[in-house]
Design a protein around this motif. Structure first.
Motif, mmCIF file in Angstrom:
data_model
loop_
_atom_site.group_PDB
_atom_site.id
_atom_site.type_symbol
_atom_site.label_atom_id
_atom_site.label_comp_id
_atom_site.label_asym_id
_atom_site.label_seq_id
_atom_site.Cartn_x
_atom_site.Cartn_y
_atom_site.Cartn_z
ATOM 1 N N LEU A 314 27.152 15.542 -17.991
ATOM 2 C CA LEU A 314 27.353 14.730 -19.188
ATOM 3 C C LEU A 314 28.739 14.095 -19.184
ATOM 4 C CD1 LEU A 314 26.394 13.820 -22.011
ATOM 5 C CD2 LEU A 314 27.389 15.933 -22.923
ATOM 6 N N ALA A 315 29.771 14.892 -18.844
ATOM 7 C CA ALA A 315 31.136 14.362 -18.839
ATOM 8 C C ALA A 315 31.326 13.290 -17.775
ATOM 9 C CB ALA A 315 32.127 15.500 -18.613
ATOM 10 N N GLN A 316 30.636 13.425 -16.644
ATOM 11 C CA GLN A 316 30.748 12.431 -15.579
ATOM 12 C C GLN A 316 30.151 11.088 -15.990
ATOM 13 O OE1 GLN A 316 28.806 14.657 -12.495
ATOM 14 N NE2 GLN A 316 30.725 15.372 -11.580
ATOM 15 N N HIS A 317 29.070 11.109 -16.750
ATOM 16 C CA HIS A 317 28.399 9.862 -17.133
ATOM 17 C C HIS A 317 28.834 9.352 -18.505
ATOM 18 C CE1 HIS A 317 25.684 11.359 -13.958
ATOM 19 N NE2 HIS A 317 25.458 10.075 -13.741
ATOM 20 N N HIS A 318 29.449 10.259 -19.294
ATOM 21 C CA HIS A 318 29.935 9.835 -20.614
ATOM 22 C C HIS A 318 31.225 10.601 -20.915
ATOM 23 C CE1 HIS A 318 29.784 9.411 -25.123
ATOM 24 N NE2 HIS A 318 29.554 8.169 -24.728
ATOM 25 N N PRO A 319 32.370 10.147 -20.340
ATOM 26 C CA PRO A 319 33.637 10.890 -20.447
ATOM 27 C C PRO A 319 34.042 11.310 -21.857
ATOM 28 C CG PRO A 319 33.853 9.095 -18.877
ATOM 29 C CD PRO A 319 32.495 8.926 -19.511
ATOM 30 N N PRO A 320 33.797 10.510 -22.915
ATOM 31 C CA PRO A 320 34.198 10.972 -24.251
ATOM 32 C C PRO A 320 33.527 12.277 -24.682
ATOM 33 C CG PRO A 320 33.775 8.611 -24.271
ATOM 34 C CD PRO A 320 33.311 9.117 -22.947
ATOM 35 N N SER A 321 32.408 12.621 -24.051
ATOM 36 C CA SER A 321 31.685 13.844 -24.437
ATOM 37 C C SER A 321 32.328 15.106 -23.880
ATOM 38 C CB SER A 321 30.231 13.768 -23.954
ATOM 39 O OG SER A 321 29.567 12.658 -24.502
ATOM 40 N N ALA A 322 33.278 14.974 -22.955
ATOM 41 C CA ALA A 322 33.879 16.154 -22.317
ATOM 42 C C ALA A 322 34.550 17.065 -23.335
ATOM 43 C CB ALA A 322 34.881 15.720 -21.250
ATOM 44 N N ALA A 323 35.107 16.484 -24.395
ATOM 45 C CA ALA A 323 35.845 17.278 -25.380
ATOM 46 C C ALA A 323 34.948 18.233 -26.145
ATOM 47 C CB ALA A 323 36.572 16.358 -26.354
ATOM 48 N N ILE A 324 33.681 17.862 -26.334
ATOM 49 C CA ILE A 324 32.777 18.707 -27.112
ATOM 50 C C ILE A 324 31.793 19.459 -26.230
ATOM 51 C CG2 ILE A 324 32.943 17.298 -29.181
ATOM 52 C CD1 ILE A 324 30.282 16.033 -28.444
ATOM 53 N N ALA A 325 31.681 19.053 -24.973
ATOM 54 C CA ALA A 325 30.680 19.674 -24.099
ATOM 55 C C ALA A 325 31.091 21.066 -23.647
ATOM 56 C CB ALA A 325 30.435 18.792 -22.876
ATOM 57 N N GLY A 326 32.402 21.351 -23.571
ATOM 58 C CA GLY A 326 32.868 22.600 -22.985
ATOM 59 C C GLY A 326 32.345 23.840 -23.663
ATOM 60 N N SER A 327 32.158 23.787 -24.991
ATOM 61 C CA SER A 327 31.690 24.969 -25.717
ATOM 62 C C SER A 327 30.315 24.764 -26.335
ATOM 63 C CB SER A 327 32.694 25.319 -26.821
ATOM 64 O OG SER A 327 32.856 24.224 -27.715
ATOM 65 N N ALA A 328 29.623 23.689 -25.971
ATOM 66 C CA ALA A 328 28.314 23.400 -26.557
ATOM 67 C C ALA A 328 27.263 24.361 -26.031
ATOM 68 C CB ALA A 328 27.909 21.955 -26.246
ATOM 69 N N ALA A 329 26.402 24.853 -26.935
ATOM 70 C CA ALA A 329 25.310 25.738 -26.545
ATOM 71 C C ALA A 329 24.183 24.917 -25.931
ATOM 72 C CB ALA A 329 24.807 26.518 -27.755
ATOM 73 N N ALA A 330 23.174 25.624 -25.423
ATOM 74 C CA ALA A 330 22.086 24.947 -24.710
ATOM 75 C C ALA A 330 21.360 23.942 -25.602
ATOM 76 C CB ALA A 330 21.105 25.980 -24.164
ATOM 77 N N VAL A 331 21.057 24.326 -26.832
ATOM 78 C CA VAL A 331 20.338 23.421 -27.746
ATOM 79 C C VAL A 331 21.167 22.173 -28.030
ATOM 80 C CG1 VAL A 331 19.363 23.195 -30.052
ATOM 81 C CG2 VAL A 331 19.055 25.332 -28.787
ATOM 82 N N GLU A 332 22.457 22.375 -28.259
ATOM 83 C CA GLU A 332 23.340 21.227 -28.514
ATOM 84 C C GLU A 332 23.444 20.339 -27.279
ATOM 85 O OE1 GLU A 332 26.470 23.361 -31.594
ATOM 86 O OE2 GLU A 332 26.679 23.683 -29.433
ATOM 87 N N MET A 333 23.489 20.960 -26.108
ATOM 88 C CA MET A 333 23.595 20.186 -24.877
ATOM 89 C C MET A 333 22.352 19.334 -24.649
ATOM 90 S SD MET A 333 26.359 20.116 -23.257
ATOM 91 C CE MET A 333 25.577 19.280 -21.891
ATOM 92 N N VAL A 334 21.185 19.864 -24.977
ATOM 93 C CA VAL A 334 19.955 19.080 -24.821
ATOM 94 C C VAL A 334 20.052 17.811 -25.666
ATOM 95 C CG1 VAL A 334 17.484 19.038 -25.293
ATOM 96 C CG2 VAL A 334 18.490 21.031 -24.209
ATOM 97 N N ALA A 335 20.515 17.961 -26.900
ATOM 98 C CA ALA A 335 20.649 16.792 -27.775
ATOM 99 C C ALA A 335 21.653 15.785 -27.214
ATOM 100 C CB ALA A 335 21.079 17.241 -29.171
ATOM 101 N N LEU A 336 22.785 16.273 -26.686
ATOM 102 C CA LEU A 336 23.792 15.370 -26.123
ATOM 103 C C LEU A 336 23.279 14.668 -24.872
ATOM 104 C CD1 LEU A 336 26.956 17.645 -26.507
ATOM 105 C CD2 LEU A 336 26.464 15.548 -27.782
#
Length: 489
Positions: A314-336
């Motif tokens: 996700l961070a590689q294809h959408h760099p602004p998401s790196a800040a929230i992706a680090g601690s995102a759970a599986a369900v949240e990651m699916v949505a992102l």
């Protein structure tokens, strides 16, 4: 002028030496100081050693060391050595300090406190000189456990700062193994992750000793901290590497022992290193016990690894998401991932964690709707995420638009992951809720597996004409006309 005075003093001692046998030790001591002043260290050390024999007898030397009373007389020689050692340290001669300290240790055979101080001094100067092995040996000889621990802590810190980690890992640490681990763990948990590498050091320490479970635990802890504290693409890359290292460590262990203990916040357990699933004999316990620890087995680490890899993607294809992706759970990651258009990664994550694929199909359906009614800019942007999901089959030509490719991607997902039509319902509901006519291939596929559900959807959205038409086709199929379109044998 000073050198001239020292030269004169040396000449005086030389002249009186053959006939004056009074205060020989004091003369040798003064001559030793002269040699120090003129830079002749070895000669000075020899003189100081000769004077040591008179340290308990001559008034000058006893005053010099503060051993004038009778009670202090037995320690006069040790005090004399300490006086000379300070002189050598003041002029910056660590090699001579080591030599004299080694000699003084034999004089302090019955004095543990003095021996500990001398070994500490030897350790310090060996370490300053870069004699790592000699410093370690001096440390192990220290009879005072408190001083030994202080020296050990200094050894770890200094060698880490010098990046001499190979030496640090290879020392045997007989009877000091737990102390070394505690020191490194303490520094790893208290210092900045980006400027220090104590976790990597601890990992190498355990790998060197074939303790793969502890090595895996260290890497897993580092990965968790990176997710919380380093919210960047580089941090996510390190997290993926950490979880992969932890995973590989557990794969080197027999399956029944491939687990690590992750203490919960503020929790303790009675037997460190023991599996909470086993009793004191090492057997599996059938009785559930309430323990404030999490047990992570191989499958759990595999999940964490795949989740971390999804975060990095996700961070590689959408760099602004790196800040929230680090601690995102599986369900949240699916949505992102769905929001970014990384549907392949989202499906993989859902399958790994046993999550429903409904958000994936609903998200892809919505993107198809946007493309169908969007302009040229939306079409151009779509090619990037389409290529990520189906690079080998995407064909960007005049005959194939981004909308066509998005619908084709949706159709391929329905064929692969919706064998009983369970996800057709989500697609049709999404389309009808946005007022989009259903593509023929969607209705045909759903009729084949669950015509009754399709009829209910028509009725729910007040599509009475389509409902009537479906019922008539169904009745004809029951009578034998077009039965293959409804899956009727």
């Amino acid at each position: 002028m000073a050198n001239c005075q020292y030269t004169q003093l040396q000449e005086y001692v030389r002249l009186v030496g053959p006939w004056c046998q009074v205060n020989i030790g004091s003369c040798r001591f003064m001559l030793g100081q002269c040699y120090l002043a003129t830079g002749e260290g070895q000669k000075a050390l020899r003189c100081f050693q000769e004077a040591a024999n008179e340290a308990e007898k001559e008034e000058f030397l006893m005053k010099l060391t503060g051993a004038e009373d009778e009670e202090a007389a037995p320690t006069a020689r040790l005090q004399y050595y300490n006086k000379v050692l300070r002189l050598l340290e003041d002029v910056g001669l660590p090699e001579l300090v080591i030599q004299l300290s080694t000699l003084a240790i034999t004089e302090a055979a019955g004095d543990a406190s003095s021996q500990a101080a001398l070994w500490t001094r030897i350790f310090k100067h060996h370490l300053d000189l870069g004699h790592n092995s000699e410093a370690y040996e001096a440390l192990t000889q220290n009879p005072d456990s408190s001083m030994q621990l202080d020296c050990l802590r200094q050894l770890v810190v200094v060698l880490c700062e010098r990046s001499q980690l190979q030496d640090l890992v290879q020392f045997s640490y007989v009877n000091l193994h737990d102390e070394v681990v505690n020191i490194i763990e303490s520094r790893a948990r208290s210092l900045d992750l980006l400027s220090h590498n104590y976790y990597e050091l601890l990992y190498a320490f355990h790998i060197q000793r074939h303790n793969y479970r502890k090595a895996g635990t260290v890497m897993f802890e580092l990965g968790m901290r990176l997710g919380r504290e380093v919210r960047s693409r580089a941090g996510l890359q390190r997290q993926v590497n950490c979880y992969l290292s932890a995973l590989n460590c557990l794969r080197l262990i027999r399956p029944e022992y491939a687990w690590i203990v992750q203490p919960a916040s503020g929790a303790t357990y009675e037997r460190p290193g023991a599996s909470p699933k086993r009793n004191s004999d090492g057997e599996f316990s059938s009785e559930p016990e309430h323990r404030h620890v999490d047990i992570l087995e191989l499958k759990d680490l595999e999940k964490e690894y795949i989740l971390s890899r999804s975060r990095l993607t996700l961070a590689q294809h959408h760099p602004p998401s790196a800040a929230i992706a680090g601690s995102a759970a599986a369900v949240e990651m699916v949505a992102l991932l769905v929001q970014t258009g990384l549907f392949d990664s989202a499906i993989s994550l859902c399958q790994t964690f046993g999550l429903t694929l409904a958000p994936v199909f609903e998200g892809l359906t919505f993107k198809c709707i946007q493309l169908q009614f969007g302009g040229e800019e939306v079409q151009n942007e779509a090619w990037s995420w389409l290529a990520v999901n189906q690079l080998s089959t995407v064909v960007n030509t005049k005959e194939s638009s981004a909308t066509d490719e998005a619908w084709r991607l949706l159709a391929s997902y329905l064929d692969r992951f919706s064998s009983r039509g369970q996800h057709h319902r989500h697609v049709i509901t999404k389309l009808l809720s946005h007022g989009v006519p259903l593509p023929d291939w969607v209705t045909s596929a759903y009729k084949l597996v669950d015509a009754a559900s399709l009829l209910r959807l028509y009725l729910n959205f007040d599509l009475l004409e389509q409902a009537v038409e479906l019922v008539l086709e169904w009745m004809e199929a029951v009578q034998g006309k077009g039965h293959q379109y409804f899956g009727i044998q």
